[in-house]
Design an enzyme around this catalytic site. Structure first.
Site, mmCIF file in Angstrom:
data_model
loop_
_atom_site.group_PDB
_atom_site.id
_atom_site.type_symbol
_atom_site.label_atom_id
_atom_site.label_comp_id
_atom_site.label_asym_id
_atom_site.label_seq_id
_atom_site.Cartn_x
_atom_site.Cartn_y
_atom_site.Cartn_z
ATOM 1 N N HIS A 468 0.791 -1.229 0.000
ATOM 2 C CA HIS A 468 0.000 0.000 0.000
ATOM 3 C C HIS A 468 0.825 1.283 0.000
ATOM 4 C CE1 HIS A 468 -3.214 -2.709 2.116
ATOM 5 N NE2 HIS A 468 -3.173 -2.909 0.817
HETATM 6 C C1 FAD Z 1 0.418 -7.485 -5.025
HETATM 7 C C2 FAD Z 1 -0.574 -6.473 -4.552
HETATM 8 C C3 FAD Z 1 -1.607 -6.889 -3.697
HETATM 9 C C4 FAD Z 1 -2.547 -5.957 -3.250
HETATM 10 N N1 FAD Z 1 -3.642 -6.395 -2.566
HETATM 11 C C5 FAD Z 1 -4.669 -5.540 -2.348
HETATM 12 C C6 FAD Z 1 -5.915 -6.019 -1.856
HETATM 13 O O1 FAD Z 1 -6.104 -7.213 -1.630
HETATM 14 N N2 FAD Z 1 -6.909 -5.112 -1.651
HETATM 15 C C7 FAD Z 1 -6.734 -3.785 -1.891
HETATM 16 O O2 FAD Z 1 -7.667 -3.007 -1.653
HETATM 17 N N3 FAD Z 1 -5.560 -3.303 -2.356
HETATM 18 C C8 FAD Z 1 -4.547 -4.155 -2.627
HETATM 19 N N4 FAD Z 1 -3.386 -3.694 -3.178
HETATM 20 C C9 FAD Z 1 -3.207 -2.245 -3.340
HETATM 21 C C10 FAD Z 1 -4.025 -1.632 -4.467
HETATM 22 O O3 FAD Z 1 -4.210 -2.559 -5.504
HETATM 23 C C11 FAD Z 1 -3.305 -0.366 -4.960
HETATM 24 O O4 FAD Z 1 -3.130 0.541 -3.902
HETATM 25 C C12 FAD Z 1 -4.078 0.355 -6.040
HETATM 26 O O5 FAD Z 1 -4.422 -0.549 -7.049
HETATM 27 C C13 FAD Z 1 -3.217 1.489 -6.599
HETATM 28 O O6 FAD Z 1 -3.899 2.125 -7.646
HETATM 29 P P1 FAD Z 1 -3.186 3.284 -8.463
HETATM 30 O O7 FAD Z 1 -4.150 3.734 -9.497
HETATM 31 O O8 FAD Z 1 -2.641 4.280 -7.508
HETATM 32 O O9 FAD Z 1 -1.922 2.596 -9.152
HETATM 33 P P2 FAD Z 1 -1.838 1.348 -10.122
HETATM 34 O O10 FAD Z 1 -3.090 0.560 -10.127
HETATM 35 O O11 FAD Z 1 -0.586 0.638 -9.788
HETATM 36 O O12 FAD Z 1 -1.739 1.997 -11.565
HETATM 37 C C14 FAD Z 1 -0.617 2.689 -12.080
HETATM 38 C C15 FAD Z 1 -0.555 2.398 -13.575
HETATM 39 O O13 FAD Z 1 0.307 3.324 -14.193
HETATM 40 C C16 FAD Z 1 1.127 2.649 -15.121
HETATM 41 N N5 FAD Z 1 2.340 3.460 -15.299
HETATM 42 C C17 FAD Z 1 3.318 3.671 -14.398
HETATM 43 N N6 FAD Z 1 4.249 4.513 -14.902
HETATM 44 C C18 FAD Z 1 3.822 4.845 -16.145
HETATM 45 C C19 FAD Z 1 4.350 5.675 -17.163
HETATM 46 N N7 FAD Z 1 5.494 6.358 -17.003
HETATM 47 N N8 FAD Z 1 3.677 5.792 -18.347
HETATM 48 C C20 FAD Z 1 2.492 5.122 -18.531
HETATM 49 N N9 FAD Z 1 1.968 4.307 -17.597
HETATM 50 C C21 FAD Z 1 2.607 4.180 -16.399
HETATM 51 C C22 FAD Z 1 1.362 1.298 -14.485
HETATM 52 O O14 FAD Z 1 1.796 0.332 -15.414
HETATM 53 C C23 FAD Z 1 -0.004 1.012 -13.884
HETATM 54 O O15 FAD Z 1 -0.848 0.374 -14.806
HETATM 55 C C24 FAD Z 1 -2.420 -4.579 -3.631
HETATM 56 C C25 FAD Z 1 -1.385 -4.173 -4.472
HETATM 57 C C26 FAD Z 1 -0.475 -5.108 -4.939
HETATM 58 C C27 FAD Z 1 0.619 -4.645 -5.866
#
Ligand code: FAD
Length: 533
Positions: A468
């Site tokens: 997280h």
């Molecule tokens: C292994 C794992 C288990 C987890 N388990 C849970 C759970 O059970 N329940 C829960 O609620 N949360 C869980 N989480 C946490 C939750 O999934 C994340 O906090 C949330 O998905 C983050 O969302 P986000 O949009 O901030 O980032 P992300 O969903 O990570 O999205 C970021 C995106 O940006 C893209 N990106 C990055 N840099 C660039 C760039 N320069 N150019 C273009 N694209 C780019 C990436 O490829 C990615 O697709 C887990 C996370 C992980 C990794």
């Protein structure tokens, strides 16, 4: 490339929500740039595939932190989703919103519109709960969530043991009162994972005004006279650029959104100069305030062959659970890893739960690694509101290189005290009348670790992330805030950050649902700002 009204960087959890909501206005032309591929990999979609994507070289960025002094100088593995759906395509599927006071604390810090009453409608709007609608839940939203179909003997024993310790059974961690023990709900739809790529992006994909570019790695935000005007990116070995008429929205996650700001010259001037990046806007908070939940995994050998380790140990066991998923969409394949949860207060000073447990009927040396060859289960505990703060910085000016990530886990007295209290609670639970008959032996930390120092030594040697990381583009109004409460980057026009990085303080629970809520709310704020222009 043609210009777009909105360029969304990152087709992850938040990015897919934004893509759907912003392109619902047929007049708005929306582009998503996602560094990773399409989500065409079966194990993304079958929940137990969590183990397959945990170290996948394509669908996971597979980051490591800098050596952390609080973790015996270890580099801690930090998986992050790569490809459509982002981390929602590889996460543990557990549905937790956090506590009402998490959001009220954001509002008390001056962030208008972020109190629990303000954000609850967005949680409800996003939610497609199979249980149906209620005052606190939604049934028709794109983010599907379901109950775990089966009751498991071991989880029932854990629940009964927790009851002995005074923790009440609950069937809803998300209704406003978090304290309790029970089964989690999961982001699944009839046994399949519901990532935001599935729930939000797929239904919008045929819209003529939405374009999604995969394998498109954003390298820099283009700025002109203090305004974001477009994005430079690399795709198929070519350098490309695209213009944004209204806004550039960074949704690259809590590690890569700050990295992209820094690469674009927006961040602490001293760090940018040190890295040789021309300073476009001195914003000292970019990359600071990094927070994460540290998980401490207590592993037990089980007296009965009823664990998922046993199911996976033989071909007929695998066949049985495979058939159960195929014909009933139930069983271990329909669950990521963890199925039971518990929230309680470990420190006397806490007014609301300060620790969370994830219970798995499975054990392995690392989350997502090969299960042990014996019957085993895991009780993983984390402190919900850590006070340790780390930071993200540039390790290099190569935009495709990983950033430098330093969590500084266990760097405060309070975090160490809570870690100890959490581990001791786990041991009390293992010793209850209901659970002790299932405990053959504590494998880790093991009976040799008894004193505070010995338990902390275990935490430092084996502590891991519960995935997280957040807070690195913090919302607020002080000098260290990166975005305002409309998520606009302070001091730059036409640029927002919408993802896990905007959290001022980490919520008390898992972060997927909160990020979806943040993106839902942001979509409304973006539309509102557009209407007044
Ligand atoms: C292994 C794992 C288990 C987890 N388990 C849970 C759970 O059970 N329940 C829960 O609620 N949360 C869980 N989480 C946490 C939750 O999934 C994340 O906090 C949330 O998905 C983050 O969302 P986000 O949009 O901030 O980032 P992300 O969903 O990570 O999205 C970021 C995106 O940006 C893209 N990106 C990055 N840099 C660039 C760039 N320069 N150019 C273009 N694209 C780019 C990436 O490829 C990615 O697709 C887990 C996370 C992980 C990794």
């Amino acid at each position: 490339m043609d210009d777009y009204d909105y360029v969304i960087v990152g087709g992850g959890t938040a990015g897919c929500v934004l893509a759907n909501r912003l392109s619902a206005d047929a007049r708005a032309r929306v582009l998503v740039l996602e560094a990773g591929p399409e989500d065409r990999y079966l194990w993304i979609h079958i929940p137990i595939g969590y183990g397959k994507t945990m170290f996948h070289p394509v669908y996971n960025w597979g980051f490591y932190t800098d050596p952390d002094p609080g973790m015996d100088g270890r580099r801690v593995y930090w998986p992050r989703g790569r490809g459509l759906g982002g981390s929602s395509s590889i996460n543990g599927l557990i549905y937790v919103r956090g506590q009402p006071d998490d959001y009220d604390a954001w509002a008390r810090a001056g962030n208008r519109g972020w109190g629990w009453r303000d954000v609850l409608p967005y949680f409800i709007r996003s939610e497609g709960n199979e249980r149906g609608a209620s005052a606190t839940h939604g049934a028709d939203g794109p983010l599907k969530c379901s109950d775990i179909g089966d009751r498991h003997e071991l989880i029932e024993a854990i629940i009964a043991g927790a009851n002995e310790l005074g923790v009440p059974r609950t069937d809803d961690f998300n209704g406003g009162v978090q304290e309790g023990v029970g089964y989690y709900q999961l982001f699944t739809d009839h046994g399949w994972r519901c990532s935001t790529a599935v729930g939000y992006l797929k239904p919008a994909r045929s819209r003529a005004n939405l374009r999604v570019e995969t394998n498109a790695h954003a390298t820099r935000v283009r700025l002109e006279n203090g305004r974001a005007t477009g994005v430079e990116f690399r795709q198929g070995g070519e350098a490309k650029r695209v213009g944004a008429r209204r806004e550039v929205i960074l949704a690259a996650g809590a590690l890569q959104s700050p990295q992209l700001l820094l690469l674009s010259g927006i961040g602490p001037a001293s760090h940018l100069r040190e890295m040789g990046v021309p300073v476009a806007h001195d914003l000292p908070g970019v990359g600071e305030n990094l927070q994460d939940h540290l998980q401490l995994r207590l592993i037990y050998k089980c007296t009965k062959p009823i664990t998922t380790n046993d199911d996976l140990a033989s071909w007929w066991g695998q066949l049985r659970i495979g058939a159960k998923w195929l014909f009933q969409r139930k069983g271990p394949l329909a669950i990521g890893i963890n199925q039971g949860g518990l929230f309680t207060r470990a420190l006397p000073s806490s007014a609301t739960p300060d620790i969370q447990f994830h219970f798995a009927t499975l054990s392995a040396d690392l989350a997502g690694a090969k299960p042990h060859p014996w019957s085993g289960f895991t009780m993983s505990v984390c402190q919900l509101r850590p006070t340790s703060r780390g930071r993200v910085r540039l390790a290099s000016t190569d935009p495709t290189a990983a950033p430098s990530m330093q969590p500084y886990y266990l760097s405060t007295d309070e975090d160490r005290a809570c870690a100890l209290a959490g581990m001791r609670f786990a041991r009390r639970l293992a010793a209850t009348r209901a659970l002790s008959p299932y405990v053959a032996e504590e494998y880790r930390p093991g009976p040799g670790a008894q004193s505070d120092d010995e338990l902390l030594a275990f935490a430092r040697a084996y502590g891991a992330t519960i995935f997280h990381p957040s807070g690195t583009c913090r919302m607020g109004h002080d000098a260290m805030a990166v975005v305002d409460d409309a998520l606009r980057v302070r001091g730059v026009r036409g640029l927002r950050v919408v993802d896990c990085s905007i959290m001022p303080t980490l919520v008390s629970g898992n972060t997927n649902a909160p990020v979806v809520m943040i993106a839902e709310k942001a979509a409304d704020m973006i539309a509102r700002d557009q209407a007044v222009l």
